[in-house]
Each structure stands twice: as C-alpha cells, then as structure tokens.
Design a protein around this motif. Structure first.
Motif, PDB file in Angstrom:
ATOM      1  N   GLY A   1      39.319  33.404  56.916  1.00 61.41           N
ATOM      2  CA  GLY A   1      40.277  34.360  56.359  1.00 61.41           C
ATOM      3  C   GLY A   1      41.582  34.335  57.122  1.00 61.41           C
ATOM      4  N   GLN A   2      42.242  35.481  57.215  1.00 60.56           N
ATOM      5  CA  GLN A   2      43.501  35.585  57.945  1.00 60.56           C
ATOM      6  C   GLN A   2      43.189  35.740  59.437  1.00 60.56           C
ATOM      7  OE1 GLN A   2      45.929  39.149  57.517  1.00 60.56           O
ATOM      8  NE2 GLN A   2      47.743  37.867  57.226  1.00 60.56           N
ATOM      9  N   CYS A   3      43.482  34.707  60.206  1.00 54.48           N
ATOM     10  CA  CYS A   3      43.160  34.689  61.632  1.00 54.48           C
ATOM     11  C   CYS A   3      44.443  34.460  62.423  1.00 54.48           C
ATOM     12  CB  CYS A   3      42.126  33.606  61.940  1.00 54.48           C
ATOM     13  SG  CYS A   3      40.564  33.836  61.066  1.00 54.48           S
ATOM     14  N   ARG A   4      45.020  35.545  62.923  1.00 54.05           N
ATOM     15  CA  ARG A   4      46.291  35.522  63.639  1.00 54.05           C
ATOM     16  C   ARG A   4      47.362  34.751  62.841  1.00 54.05           C
ATOM     17  NH1 ARG A   4      46.384  37.795  68.532  1.00 54.05           N
ATOM     18  NH2 ARG A   4      48.395  36.866  69.019  1.00 54.05           N
ATOM     19  N   GLY A   5      47.457  35.069  61.568  1.00 59.66           N
ATOM     20  CA  GLY A   5      48.477  34.486  60.711  1.00 59.66           C
ATOM     21  C   GLY A   5      48.082  33.183  60.069  1.00 59.66           C
ATOM     22  N   GLN A   6      47.015  32.561  60.543  1.00 60.51           N
ATOM     23  CA  GLN A   6      46.564  31.305  59.948  1.00 60.51           C
ATOM     24  C   GLN A   6      45.571  31.578  58.823  1.00 60.51           C
ATOM     25  OE1 GLN A   6      45.742  27.862  62.573  1.00 60.51           O
ATOM     26  NE2 GLN A   6      45.940  29.320  64.260  1.00 60.51           N
TER      27      GLN A   6
END
Length: 594
Positions: A374-379
């Motif tokens: 999913g969304q992991c520090r913007g990635q």
C-alpha cells in the motif's frame, strides 16, 4: 481500522476546518490530506485495536512493542517510559498520546485538537496529565476518529467518550465539544461494552451479548439505521444482524463492518470504492452480508481508509475496496468490489493489520515474517513486500502515513534484565544447572529450585521419598524430546514454541501433570495451526485429553469444512465409535441440511 482490546500512535501538522455547519457532500470520501468539514475545528486520526480472531473463539494477544519508535515518546524520560504498560498515539499527525502505567493510572499528552485528550480544556501539553476519571480502571478497548473523537471501554464494560462531537459521534445527544470524558449509557443500560470502533465521525460499540450499537455521522448510512439521518445516541444495528451474535467490529472512514460468530461478515455505509465487498459500489443504509465469503470462516477483519482485509481460520487472506495506493496487494491499482485472495503463494497468515486513517496494509505469517504493502512513506507498493520487521506494529511506526499504531501496544524494556529474562537465559545451561533430564538420549539441563517453584509435579517429586530426588540424571521415556524440552522451557519462560502436531503430545503431558495453563497454551497453538488435513486428528486428541474448548473449536472447523475433512486420511482412520459420534453430532448441528 480494526478490533478489540489493544491500540495506536502519530506525527505533526495542523489542519484548519470550516467552523460552519455545512455537511460534506453525501458521497464524499475524505482522505488524510482532505478531511471532511466538521462543524468544529480539529486535527484528525483514528484508532485501532488488536484484532479479534474469531470463529472458534480464537484470539491473538498484542505483541510487545517498543513505543520509542514513535517520536512523541522521546518527550518522556527513561524513568517515565519504564512504568508505561500500554500506549496509543493518535491524531491526524500522530500528535496525541494516551498511555497506562503498571499501576493502572492513565495519562495523556500532545496537541489536544478538539479536546481529544479529555483533560477538560483544549490546551496542548508536552507534560503528561493524569485522567482521574479513569483512575484504577483497566482499558479493554479504545478507538478514535478523525476529529478526533475518542471512545474507551473499560474491562468492567463501561463506555467513555470525549473529543470532537460535531456529528454527535460521542453519543451523548449533543453536538457540543467533549472536552472532558462522559460516560455513555443511553440504550446501553445493563449492557457491558467489550469493544469500540470509530470511523471518521461515527462510532460503533460491541456488547458482551453480541449486539452492535452505532451512532454519529450518517451521510452514507454508516450508522446502519436504514436512513442517512445523523444518530445522536447509541442505536442497536438490526436488519440482517438481527438475531446474529457479533464478535468483532471495525470501521473505515465512512463505512462499518461486523464479524459474527459463524464467520460471516456484514458491511454497511459508504461503498464508493467497493469497501463493503458486496459486488457493487452502492452505499448500504443497513447491514449487508458479503456473499463472496460464503463457505469461508473469517476469524479477523480490519479496515483501512477505504479498503478491507479478512483472514480465514485456515490462514487465507482476502482483500477488497479502494486500491489507489496498491493497498489490496493485488499487483495493480484497480479497486475490487468483491473479496479477492492475496498472498496465496505465501505461508499461512496469522495476523493482518490496517487502520482507517491510512492506506497501508500489513500481515504476519506463521513463521513470523512480516509483509507490508500500500502507501508506504509515499511509495506505492502493490504487492506484499517482505520486511525485516518482527511485528506489524513496526510497519505502521516506520512506513504508514500518518505513522499510527493500528492497535494499543505493550511496552518492552531491554535496559535491564528482569527475573523472567534471567530465567529464560539460564534454561538448559550446563554452567548453572544442578539436574539433567535424559530424553531420547539427549540431555536437558535444569535447576531443581525452579522446577519446585513452578510445578506441583516436581514439588512432590523433590520433597518426598521419590528415587528421582536422589538422582543427578532423570530418564524420561513416556514423552518425546521436543515435547519434554518444551515443557521444561515453559517452566522458565511461560511460552511454548511447537508445531500443532507436537503440541498434541505436550497437551498429553500437561493433562498428566495437571498443568492447566500449559494445557490452554497448547490448545491455542493447535487452534492457530489447524488445517483441513490435520483437523480430525486434532479433534481426536482434544476428545482424548478432555479439552472441551479445543474440542468445540476443532468440531466447528470440521463442520465448516466438512467435505474436505471427510476426504482426509485422518478421518477414515478414526475408530468407528468416534466416527459415529461425530456424524451424529454434526447432524444435530445441521451440517447435512440442504
């Protein structure tokens, strides 16, 4: 967001809200960076809890977590951190904290948006303040919304609420800000609240008798009342849930989910991204069963911002809903209107994690591997990624936006060695041991004093005229080496690490030695490791060792997967009397009805 007694955390920014009374558009789904417009100002968050594991009453305890991974705890001295037992960091930017001490005192500190600290004012504080109204009370469940508003259930079943209240999400019949905690009792008299869950601006409560109550903002039907009128007081959710016994609840931003005791899942509220899993994207004003999960026994459900995850009793993982950030783990960004299986190529999943203020997902497998997506520090990570973490909580501390905990966590301290840690270290240590057990030709080094203190069987052995009292090496022939070593290690550590098949042998030992706590641990291991292939073997063992709770769990599993179980070798190898009794019992439970 998620389920049951254990909680969450946060980081920094202030949002300015319109202070008028206009409601968000009917089907507007807010986001962490674009929250709904409440009538009162706030910075938001939501809180989540340790997952309930259901279907056969399987529950997992919260893992021990080092909360210093969340920056706010750097405000506490090492002495203050040393007495923290549970902690939850919340708020849109992870800027509020509530924690309990070993003496059951409750403290808060942080930004205090909308009075969400419950201190009687809206003044921020970096110095912990005690919440006197919770003095001596033990927290059973806690959750928070995007105002934020906070719900807290105590172990004696009381429900408290405070914080943002622009949509009556506190359940006290007003829209006045809740700067101090209030006890919520309307329609809950003689009810014991066991679990709470918050959406953005609505609330759910689960009672001890399996009823679900909802209140607050209802623009999309998330209160489940059959209309879109806001609900100022707790109201029992009926419809398809009438007559059902709920065992778990969870909320997305503007949606609600309930897990019932037969493993079915029901959803209601906003469905613009398919987060209800019912095959379309129409909002539902009352509960609707997820038909795609028919035939599966769900034991844990969690909700993210606009997506959901569900874990079956066989460790299979399903996902549905919004997928803009890859939070479903399907390898693409396409929303899913119905549940789809993910991580099918991985080993058995034992825990899943999500939180309604994030687009992040995490899972832990049977061997302890932790995955995130999913969304992991913007990635954007669209497939489950293997991490080096040992806990799903670490995923949210390091990679979620905001960096929330998805459940109430327990502190662990490694700056000194406790008695339990010292005992754990000295197990099977030849340097300090004064006794050896020989099992299958292998030696296990132990300490007589520890065995006498920890086990009545050894207490009798070493203070009577047993010949073993005079021996330096005691031979054991009735149990295998892995089983007996695990038993002795349990006496030093209070924990057991065995596969389900070996746990059967340990269950036999625990029964023989009258070690009831060990017996319960063995049952828990067997529950977590049950499969179609070993289910009937485990059921036979449960009956043989008079483990009633385990027997009921294994029986329900066998009935839920009756066709597959009856095709296994274990089923046809059982003796005729037990086979006859199983078929009779399954028939009485309705397993053979069309």
């Amino acid at each position: 967001m998620c389920l049951y007694a254990t909680c969450c955390p946060y980081k920094a920014a202030v949002f300015i809200y319109n202070t008028g009374n206009a409601s968000p558009p009917l089907n507007f789904l807010p986001s962490p960076n674009n929250p709904p417009t409440p009538p009162f100002s706030s910075a938001s968050s939501l809180l989540t809890f340790p997952p309930h594991h259901h279907c056969g009453d399987l529950k997992l305890e919260a893992a021990m977590v080092d909360v210093t991974k969340w920056p706010l705890f750097s405000l506490l001295s090492s002495e203050e951190r040393a007495v923290v037992r549970q902690a939850c960091v919340y708020g849109t930017s992870a800027n509020e904290v509530i924690y309990t001490t070993h003496g059951n005192e409750v403290y808060v500190f942080g930004l205090n948006c909308s009075g969400c600290l419950g201190t009687g004012d809206s003044v921020s504080t970096i110095v912990p303040k005690k919440l006197d109204f919770l003095q001596g009370k033990k927290i059973a469940s806690i959750s928070y919304g995007s105002g934020p508003h906070v719900l807290l259930a105590t172990e004696d079943g009381q429900l408290f609420a405070w914080g943002h209240n622009g949509y009556s999400q506190l359940g006290n019949g007003t829209t006045n800000p809740g700067l101090s905690a209030v006890a919520i009792t309307t329609n809950l008299q003689n009810k014991k609240v066991t679990e709470v869950a918050c959406g953005s601006h609505h609330s759910l409560a689960l009672t001890h008798d399996g009823d679900v109550f909802a209140w607050g903002y209802n623009n999309s039907g998330q209160v489940g009342s059959g209309s879109t009128a806001n609900q100022p007081y707790p109201r029992k959710v009926c419809g398809c849930l009438q007559g059902k016994t709920a065992v778990g609840i969870t909320c997305g931003q503007t949606s609600s989910m309930a897990l019932v005791d037969n493993g079915e899942v029901y959803g209601w509220g906003y469905n613009g991204n398919g987060q209800l899993g019912i095959g379309n994207n129409s909002n539902q004003l009352s509960p609707c069963r997820i038909a795609t999960l028919q035939g599966l026994c769900i034991q844990q459900i969690v909700s993210g911002y606009g997506h959901c995850l569900a874990l079956t009793d066989e460790g299979l993982l399903y996902a549905w809903g919004a997928n803009t950030y890859g939070q479903l783990g399907t390898g693409n960004k396409n929303n899913q209107l119905s549940p789809v299986q993910i991580m099918a190529d991985k080993e058995r999943v034992v825990e899943i994690a999500a939180c309604h203020s994030t687009h992040t997902s995490a899972a832990k497998t049977q061997s302890g591997k932790v995955y995130m997506w999913g969304q992991c520090r913007g990635q954007l990570i669209s497939l489950p990624h293997l991490t080096h973490f040992t806990s799903t909580d670490d995923v949210f501390a390091c990679f979620a936006t905001p960096s929330v905990m998805w459940r109430l966590v327990c502190m662990e301290h490694d700056d000194f060695m406790t008695v339990s840690e010292a005992l754990r270290k000295e197990f099977d240590s030849p340097e300090t041991a004064d006794l050896k057990f020989s099992v299958d030709g292998k030696c296990i080094h132990v300490h007589k004093a520890v065995l006498k203190i920890r086990c009545e069987h050894f207490r009798s052995m070493f203070r009577s005229q047993w010949t073993e009292d005079q021996q330096e090496v005691i031979e054991i022939s009735q149990f295998s080496y892995p089983v007996y070593r695990s038993f002795l290690q349990f006496l030093y550590t209070d924990s057991v690490d065995l596969p389900p098949e070996d746990a059967i042998g340990l269950l036999d030992l625990a029964t023989s030695y009258c070690e009831n706590h060990l017996k319960r641990l063995c049952q828990q291991i067997i529950k977590r490791g049950i499969t179609v292939e070993n289910a009937f073997t485990l059921l036979s063992a449960a009956i043989r060792y008079d483990a009633e709770d385990l027997e009921e769990f294994c029986f329900k599993f066998c009935v839920n997967h009756l066709t597959q179980v009856t095709q296994t070798e274990a089923f046809w190898q059982v003796d005729g009397a037990m086979l006859k009794e199983f078929i009779s019992r399954a028939s009485r439970s309705g397993a053979f009805k069309n």
